[in-house]
Design a protein around this motif. Structure first.
Motif, PDB file in Angstrom:
ATOM      1  N   LEU A  88       9.148   2.860   6.883  1.00 45.58           N
ATOM      2  CA  LEU A  88       7.899   3.423   6.375  1.00 45.58           C
ATOM      3  C   LEU A  88       6.738   2.447   6.472  1.00 45.58           C
ATOM      4  N   GLY A  89       6.948   1.206   6.035  1.00 48.94           N
ATOM      5  CA  GLY A  89       5.865   0.235   6.060  1.00 48.94           C
ATOM      6  C   GLY A  89       5.339  -0.008   7.457  1.00 48.94           C
ATOM      7  N   GLN A  90       6.245  -0.125   8.421  1.00 49.70           N
ATOM      8  CA  GLN A  90       5.840  -0.349   9.807  1.00 49.70           C
ATOM      9  C   GLN A  90       5.053   0.828  10.347  1.00 49.70           C
ATOM     10  N   VAL A  91       5.558   2.047  10.084  1.00 47.68           N
ATOM     11  CA  VAL A  91       4.869   3.251  10.561  1.00 47.68           C
ATOM     12  C   VAL A  91       3.492   3.355   9.903  1.00 47.68           C
ATOM     13  N   LEU A  92       3.439   3.131   8.610  1.00 48.95           N
ATOM     14  CA  LEU A  92       2.169   3.232   7.887  1.00 48.95           C
ATOM     15  C   LEU A  92       1.131   2.285   8.469  1.00 48.95           C
ATOM     16  N   ILE A  93       1.516   1.030   8.690  1.00 50.74           N
ATOM     17  CA  ILE A  93       0.570   0.023   9.183  1.00 50.74           C
ATOM     18  C   ILE A  93       0.141   0.323  10.607  1.00 50.74           C
ATOM     19  N   GLU A  94       1.106   0.610  11.487  1.00 50.92           N
ATOM     20  CA  GLU A  94       0.773   0.839  12.900  1.00 50.92           C
ATOM     21  C   GLU A  94      -0.093   2.076  13.074  1.00 50.92           C
ATOM     22  N   GLN A  95       0.224   3.140  12.342  1.00 53.52           N
ATOM     23  CA  GLN A  95      -0.552   4.370  12.494  1.00 53.52           C
ATOM     24  C   GLN A  95      -1.948   4.247  11.887  1.00 53.52           C
ATOM     25  N   LEU A  96      -2.083   3.468  10.822  1.00 55.35           N
ATOM     26  CA  LEU A  96      -3.427   3.226  10.283  1.00 55.35           C
ATOM     27  C   LEU A  96      -4.291   2.506  11.304  1.00 55.35           C
ATOM     28  N   ARG A  97      -3.726   1.501  11.934  1.00 51.36           N
ATOM     29  CA  ARG A  97      -4.476   0.773  12.959  1.00 51.36           C
ATOM     30  C   ARG A  97      -4.863   1.693  14.115  1.00 51.36           C
ATOM     31  N   HIS A  98      -3.922   2.531  14.521  1.00 53.64           N
ATOM     32  CA  HIS A  98      -4.157   3.373  15.692  1.00 53.64           C
ATOM     33  C   HIS A  98      -5.120   4.523  15.387  1.00 53.64           C
ATOM     34  N   GLU A  99      -4.845   5.269  14.317  1.00 54.02           N
ATOM     35  CA  GLU A  99      -5.623   6.471  14.039  1.00 54.02           C
ATOM     36  C   GLU A  99      -7.024   6.157  13.527  1.00 54.02           C
ATOM     37  N   PHE A 100      -7.157   5.148  12.666  1.00 47.48           N
ATOM     38  CA  PHE A 100      -8.439   4.878  12.021  1.00 47.48           C
ATOM     39  C   PHE A 100      -9.107   3.599  12.527  1.00 47.48           C
ATOM     40  N   MET A 101      -8.507   2.990  13.547  1.00 49.49           N
ATOM     41  CA  MET A 101      -9.090   1.814  14.186  1.00 49.49           C
ATOM     42  C   MET A 101      -9.428   0.724  13.166  1.00 49.49           C
ATOM     43  N   VAL A 102      -8.458   0.445  12.304  1.00 46.57           N
ATOM     44  CA  VAL A 102      -8.616  -0.606  11.306  1.00 46.57           C
ATOM     45  C   VAL A 102      -8.097  -1.911  11.901  1.00 46.57           C
ATOM     46  N   PRO A 103      -8.923  -2.941  12.008  1.00 41.86           N
ATOM     47  CA  PRO A 103      -8.488  -4.188  12.654  1.00 41.86           C
ATOM     48  C   PRO A 103      -7.326  -4.870  11.949  1.00 41.86           C
ATOM     49  N   GLN A 104      -7.330  -4.858  10.625  1.00 43.43           N
ATOM     50  CA  GLN A 104      -6.323  -5.598   9.861  1.00 43.43           C
ATOM     51  C   GLN A 104      -5.756  -4.707   8.761  1.00 43.43           C
ATOM     52  N   VAL A 105      -4.433  -4.641   8.705  1.00 44.29           N
ATOM     53  CA  VAL A 105      -3.758  -3.841   7.681  1.00 44.29           C
ATOM     54  C   VAL A 105      -2.586  -4.658   7.144  1.00 44.29           C
ATOM     55  N   ALA A 106      -2.434  -4.679   5.823  1.00 46.32           N
ATOM     56  CA  ALA A 106      -1.313  -5.373   5.199  1.00 46.32           C
ATOM     57  C   ALA A 106      -0.832  -4.549   4.013  1.00 46.32           C
ATOM     58  N   LEU A 107       0.403  -4.793   3.625  1.00 46.81           N
ATOM     59  CA  LEU A 107       1.034  -3.991   2.589  1.00 46.81           C
ATOM     60  C   LEU A 107       2.002  -4.851   1.793  1.00 46.81           C
ATOM     61  N   ARG A 108       2.027  -4.654   0.480  1.00 54.06           N
ATOM     62  CA  ARG A 108       3.026  -5.276  -0.367  1.00 54.06           C
ATOM     63  C   ARG A 108       3.429  -4.279  -1.455  1.00 54.06           C
ATOM     64  N   VAL A 109       4.728  -4.243  -1.742  1.00 57.98           N
ATOM     65  CA  VAL A 109       5.243  -3.467  -2.866  1.00 57.98           C
ATOM     66  C   VAL A 109       6.144  -4.392  -3.681  1.00 57.98           C
ATOM     67  N   TRP A 110       6.187  -4.198  -4.985  1.00 61.51           N
ATOM     68  CA  TRP A 110       7.021  -5.050  -5.829  1.00 61.51           C
ATOM     69  C   TRP A 110       8.016  -4.253  -6.667  1.00 61.51           C
ATOM     70  N   ARG A 111       8.191  -2.987  -6.297  1.00 57.25           N
ATOM     71  CA  ARG A 111       9.281  -2.197  -6.850  1.00 57.25           C
ATOM     72  C   ARG A 111      10.008  -1.540  -5.690  1.00 57.25           C
ATOM     73  N   TYR A 112      11.293  -1.838  -5.517  1.00 56.80           N
ATOM     74  CA  TYR A 112      12.060  -1.329  -4.378  1.00 56.80           C
ATOM     75  C   TYR A 112      13.547  -1.495  -4.665  1.00 56.80           C
ATOM     76  N   ALA A 113      14.348  -0.743  -3.930  1.00 54.99           N
ATOM     77  CA  ALA A 113      15.799  -0.878  -4.042  1.00 54.99           C
ATOM     78  C   ALA A 113      16.208  -2.222  -3.441  1.00 54.99           C
ATOM     79  N   PRO A 114      17.279  -2.842  -3.941  1.00 55.78           N
ATOM     80  CA  PRO A 114      17.691  -4.178  -3.458  1.00 55.78           C
ATOM     81  C   PRO A 114      17.878  -4.261  -1.959  1.00 55.78           C
TER      82      PRO A 114
END
Length: 270
Positions: free
Chosen positions: A106-132
């Motif tokens: 999900l994270g990879q798809v979210l970042i790559e598609q944001l860059r592609h669809e909305f032409m965002v130069p820089q995209v980063a993501l962090r989550v601190w609640r997740y399954a082990p």
């Protein structure tokens, strides 16, 4: 003293031009009684600086109003077209998230598609609640408690200059070329829910994300991203464990209500 308040001379002494204007506005029948006056009035055109009749001046004013309305209509059409393009991009981005084969992608798809669809130069993501099992993913790397507190305090996405934020260092260049940023909190459920992550957009253009820009679109991005990334909190291994074919998932016999026999012999029939 301005001309509109300047007293007139001669027989009209004591009467100002403002008084005359008010009188004419309140007495439209004056020009009915003096119809010839309208035809003889001569005005100076602000465009050609020549003397024109009252009718010509009125036509000029009408043309100016029409041009102003035409500009507004063109602006509305342009805004509608831009909104349609934006809606299409949002649709494709959302569809890509829904088609992600596993939560780990999900994270990879979210970042790559944001860059592609909305032409965002820089995209980063962090989550601190997740399954082990997702702890090894790049967007599950540790963040400071200060950043978690800052993200939770955002009632709406932050837009503005990069003030050496910790989140700017998540970009590939470490934020070296990041001049403006947008930080979108990821929350559980509706707005106001617990913050469990942060989506960050950056640009080397200092005007790309400004404090006075609208954030409705970014809020929608955040809501969709929050809903999609919620899958990271669920263990895929547990979800893929086989179920007993004789017992549906979640089936608990003790929870079924006890039904008692009822004598319907005297009741209505169907």
């Amino acid at each position: 003293m301005s001309g509109e308040h300047q007293p007139l001379q001669g027989a009209l002494a004591g009467i100002t031009e403002t008084d005359i204007a008010h009188y004419l506005a309140a007495t439209p029948e004056f020009f009915e009684r003096h119809a010839g006056l309208l035809a003889s009035l001569q005005l100076v055109s602000p465009h050609s600086h020549r003397t024109v009749s009252l009718q010509e001046r009125q036509m000029e004013l009408l043309r100016e109003r029409i041009k102003g309305l035409e500009r507004k209509i063109m602006d509305m059409i342009r805004a509608g077209q831009e909104n349609m393009v934006l809606s299409d991009r949002m649709h494709r981005w959302t569809r890509a998230l829904m088609l992600a084969r596993s939560a780990s992608l999900l994270g990879q798809v979210l970042i790559e598609q944001l860059r592609h669809e909305f032409m965002v130069p820089q995209v980063a993501l962090r989550v601190w609640r997740y399954a082990p099992e997702h702890a090894h993913l790049p967007w599950a790397q540790p963040v400071s408690e200060d950043l978690k507190t800052f993200a939770a305090s955002l009632s709406q996405p932050y837009c503005g200059a990069n003030m050496d934020f910790e989140a700017a260092r998540w970009f590939e260049d470490g934020g070296e070329h990041t001049q403006s940023m947008a930080m979108v909190p990821l929350r559980l459920g509706r707005a106001g829910g617990e913050c469990y992550g942060l989506l960050v957009l950056g640009s080397p253009d200092v005007t790309r994300y400004q404090a006075d820009m609208g954030v409705e679109f970014l809020e929608q991005l955040g809501e969709i991203a929050s809903a999609a990334l919620g899958r990271l909190m669920v263990s895929e291994r547990a979800a893929l464990q086989p179920q007993d074919p004789e017992r549906p998932s979640g089936f608990t016999p003790s929870r079924l209500p006890v039904l008692q026999a009822v004598d319907l012999s005297d009741g209505p029939s169907l």
